[in-house]
Design an enzyme around this catalytic site. Structure first.
Site, mmCIF file in Angstrom:
data_model
loop_
_atom_site.group_PDB
_atom_site.id
_atom_site.type_symbol
_atom_site.label_atom_id
_atom_site.label_comp_id
_atom_site.label_asym_id
_atom_site.label_seq_id
_atom_site.Cartn_x
_atom_site.Cartn_y
_atom_site.Cartn_z
ATOM 1 N N ARG A 101 112.112 -58.710 48.179
ATOM 2 C CA ARG A 101 112.483 -57.669 47.230
ATOM 3 C C ARG A 101 111.796 -57.990 45.961
ATOM 4 O O ARG A 101 112.017 -59.140 45.107
ATOM 5 C CB ARG A 101 113.838 -57.765 46.865
ATOM 6 C CG ARG A 101 114.398 -56.581 45.866
ATOM 7 C CD ARG A 101 116.002 -56.414 45.805
ATOM 8 N NE ARG A 101 116.241 -55.667 46.735
ATOM 9 C CZ ARG A 101 117.492 -55.141 46.947
ATOM 10 N NH1 ARG A 101 118.338 -54.875 46.269
ATOM 11 N NH2 ARG A 101 117.814 -54.363 48.124
ATOM 12 N N HIS A 128 112.107 -48.265 50.317
ATOM 13 C CA HIS A 128 113.113 -49.288 50.783
ATOM 14 C C HIS A 128 113.372 -48.983 52.327
ATOM 15 O O HIS A 128 114.128 -48.467 52.681
ATOM 16 C CB HIS A 128 114.434 -48.906 50.148
ATOM 17 C CG HIS A 128 115.539 -49.718 50.162
ATOM 18 N ND1 HIS A 128 115.367 -51.139 50.800
ATOM 19 C CD2 HIS A 128 116.670 -49.927 49.605
ATOM 20 C CE1 HIS A 128 116.518 -51.765 50.562
ATOM 21 N NE2 HIS A 128 117.340 -50.838 50.081
ATOM 22 N N GLN A 131 116.546 -49.942 54.345
ATOM 23 C CA GLN A 131 117.807 -49.005 54.085
ATOM 24 C C GLN A 131 117.558 -47.670 54.954
ATOM 25 O O GLN A 131 118.615 -47.390 55.468
ATOM 26 C CB GLN A 131 117.774 -48.474 52.595
ATOM 27 C CG GLN A 131 118.782 -47.720 52.084
ATOM 28 C CD GLN A 131 120.248 -48.304 52.353
ATOM 29 O OE1 GLN A 131 120.417 -49.177 51.647
ATOM 30 N NE2 GLN A 131 121.156 -47.539 52.910
ATOM 31 N N ASP A 221 121.850 -41.407 45.550
ATOM 32 C CA ASP A 221 121.721 -42.844 45.142
ATOM 33 C C ASP A 221 121.771 -42.599 43.449
ATOM 34 O O ASP A 221 121.824 -41.464 42.846
ATOM 35 C CB ASP A 221 120.328 -43.039 45.467
ATOM 36 C CG ASP A 221 119.649 -44.788 45.138
ATOM 37 O OD1 ASP A 221 120.688 -45.447 44.646
ATOM 38 O OD2 ASP A 221 118.591 -44.857 44.965
ATOM 39 N N CYS A 261 123.419 -45.207 49.689
ATOM 40 C CA CYS A 261 122.795 -46.513 49.959
ATOM 41 C C CYS A 261 123.604 -47.557 49.543
ATOM 42 O O CYS A 261 123.630 -48.642 49.925
ATOM 43 C CB CYS A 261 121.440 -46.815 49.595
ATOM 44 S SG CYS A 261 121.078 -46.252 48.010
ATOM 45 N N ARG A 289 123.269 -51.783 57.853
ATOM 46 C CA ARG A 289 122.354 -52.691 57.303
ATOM 47 C C ARG A 289 122.173 -53.992 58.223
ATOM 48 O O ARG A 289 120.919 -54.148 58.391
ATOM 49 C CB ARG A 289 122.440 -52.910 55.721
ATOM 50 C CG ARG A 289 122.633 -51.893 54.941
ATOM 51 C CD ARG A 289 121.066 -50.992 54.726
ATOM 52 N NE ARG A 289 119.977 -52.085 54.605
ATOM 53 C CZ ARG A 289 119.755 -52.544 53.320
ATOM 54 N NH1 ARG A 289 120.319 -52.133 52.210
ATOM 55 N NH2 ARG A 289 118.780 -53.206 53.077
HETATM 56 N N1 CP Z 1 121.526 -50.713 49.199
HETATM 57 C C1 CP Z 1 120.925 -51.872 49.010
HETATM 58 O O1 CP Z 1 119.771 -52.274 49.249
HETATM 59 O O2 CP Z 1 121.847 -52.570 48.473
HETATM 60 P P1 CP Z 1 121.403 -54.142 47.578
HETATM 61 O O3 CP Z 1 120.647 -53.850 46.306
HETATM 62 O O4 CP Z 1 122.797 -54.786 47.313
HETATM 63 O O5 CP Z 1 120.666 -54.923 48.451
HETATM 64 N N1 NVA Z 2 117.184 -46.791 44.006
HETATM 65 C C1 NVA Z 2 118.070 -47.992 43.745
HETATM 66 C C2 NVA Z 2 118.528 -48.606 45.171
HETATM 67 C C3 NVA Z 2 119.282 -49.946 45.076
HETATM 68 C C4 NVA Z 2 119.659 -50.205 46.495
HETATM 69 C C5 NVA Z 2 117.276 -49.047 43.099
HETATM 70 O O1 NVA Z 2 115.918 -49.456 43.200
HETATM 71 O O2 NVA Z 2 117.791 -49.744 42.124
#
Ligand code: CP
Ligand code: NVA
Length: 322
Positions: A101, A128, A131, A221, A261, A289
């Site tokens: 990440r 992502h 997701q 989101d 999400c 997930r």
């Molecule tokens: N939806 C998602 O990716 O959640 P986290 O940021 O908690 O991993």
């Molecule tokens: N769009 C959000 C998704 C988190 C899972 C972010 O990038 O923070």
């Protein structure tokens, strides 16, 4: 070597295979069957941003498959103590896969370009894909045949929206983005989807009735993603007319399903009434997930010859043809 930086890295058939393995693995777990297909395999989890779902579901998922995960946060000094290429060459000797990440998508691309260990994108500023795998799994579980169905994403044309748009294009679903025009997905990203999937049906609009009336699934989101905190006030002002509340949902047909999400900012992009409604699938989606990522890890292990198809078929799991 195969990586998953974007869903565009796999073919439609490969996506189907990952989903089918995920669904079968979920079914086995529901019977408390936990085959150790990834016994003694190690997943490195390199995270530059916060996470609950991605981090914990990968950790739990590989543990259920007999393997283990190691969490690598800021203390390992990625991007700070040594060149990223040196970092990944070392890491690849200790682990079998890495999920990363990162703040910048380019950082994940750079890891994959060294091509010494399968790299999974666990969220970047651009996309992502993990997701989107769970999103598709959730949508398939309620709609069955998803072709010609519609997903309406309400809000920011962000990383989650972009991966969902790719997912829709790959399975023949219409994708609508509803929100303020200045936050639509950039044309360059839509072009990236249309290049391999020229027949995909993608539209972005600020017209609520137009986007909602044919929706089978409505998704939202946060308005302010991680890393965009300085823009929060402007974003709240721009997105407020598009809050997913009872009034907005009344523009969709009855029974339309609701996804998010997570994490959610309840009272901002979505109200309690909507997220907690009987049509909301958000907690099943979060649970998926783990199942989707188990399917992905198993599929990657098959691609890299770490396990053979017979390992799965021996436990009664059908391995879809490539
Ligand atoms: N939806 C998602 O990716 O959640 P986290 O940021 O908690 O991993
Ligand atoms: N769009 C959000 C998704 C988190 C899972 C972010 O990038 O923070």
């Amino acid at each position: 070597m195969r990586h998953l930086l974007s869903l565009l890295d796999v073919s439609q058939l490969e996506l189907q295979a990952i989903l089918e393995i995920s669904e079968q693995t979920k079914e086995l777990l529901s019977k408390n069957v936990r085959p150790a297909w990834l016994q003694r395999r190690v997943l490195a989890m390199l995270f530059e941003k916060q996470s609950l779902r991605t981090r914990v579901s990968f950790d739990a998922g590989i543990a259920q498959l007999g393997g283990s995960a190691m969490f690598l946060g800021h203390e390992v000094g990625w991007q700070k103590r040594e060149k990223s290429s040196d970092f990944i060459r070392v890491l690849s000797q200790y682990a079998d896969f890495v999920v990363c990440r990162a703040k910048s998508h380019d950082s994940v691309v750079e890891l994959a370009e060294i091509n010494c260990i399968p790299v999974i994108n666990g969220l970047t500023d651009k996309c992502h894909p993990c997701q989107a795998l769970a999103d598709l799994m959730t949508i398939r579980s309620v709609l069955g045949d998803v072709r010609d169905k519609q997903v309406t994403f309400v809000g920011d044309g962000n990383n989650v929206a972009y991966s969902l748009a790719i997912a829709c294009a790959m399975v023949g679903m219409r994708f609508r983005l509803l929100g303020p025009a200045e936050y639509f997905m950039p044309d360059s990203l839509v072009t990236e989807i249309l290049a391999p999937y020229p027949d995909s049906d993608i539209d972005q609009t600020s017209n609520i009735a137009k986007a909602m009336r044919e929706a089978d699934v409505v998704y939202t989101d946060v308005w302010t993603s991680m890393g965009q905190e300085a823009e929060e006030a402007a974003r709240i002002e721009a997105f407020s007319p598009f809050q997913l509340n009872g009034q907005l949902m009344s523009c969709a047909s009855k029974g339309c399903k609701i996804l998010h999400c997570l994490p959610a900012r309840r009272g901002q992009e979505i109200t309690d009434e909507v997220i907690d409604s009987p049509d909301s699938l958000v907690f099943e989606q979060a649970g998926n997930r783990m199942h989707a990522q188990k399917g992905l890890l198993i599929w990657l292990a098959l691609q890299h010859g770490q396990i053979s198809p017979e390992t799965l078929t021996g436990d009664g799991v059908r391995v879809p043809a490539k």
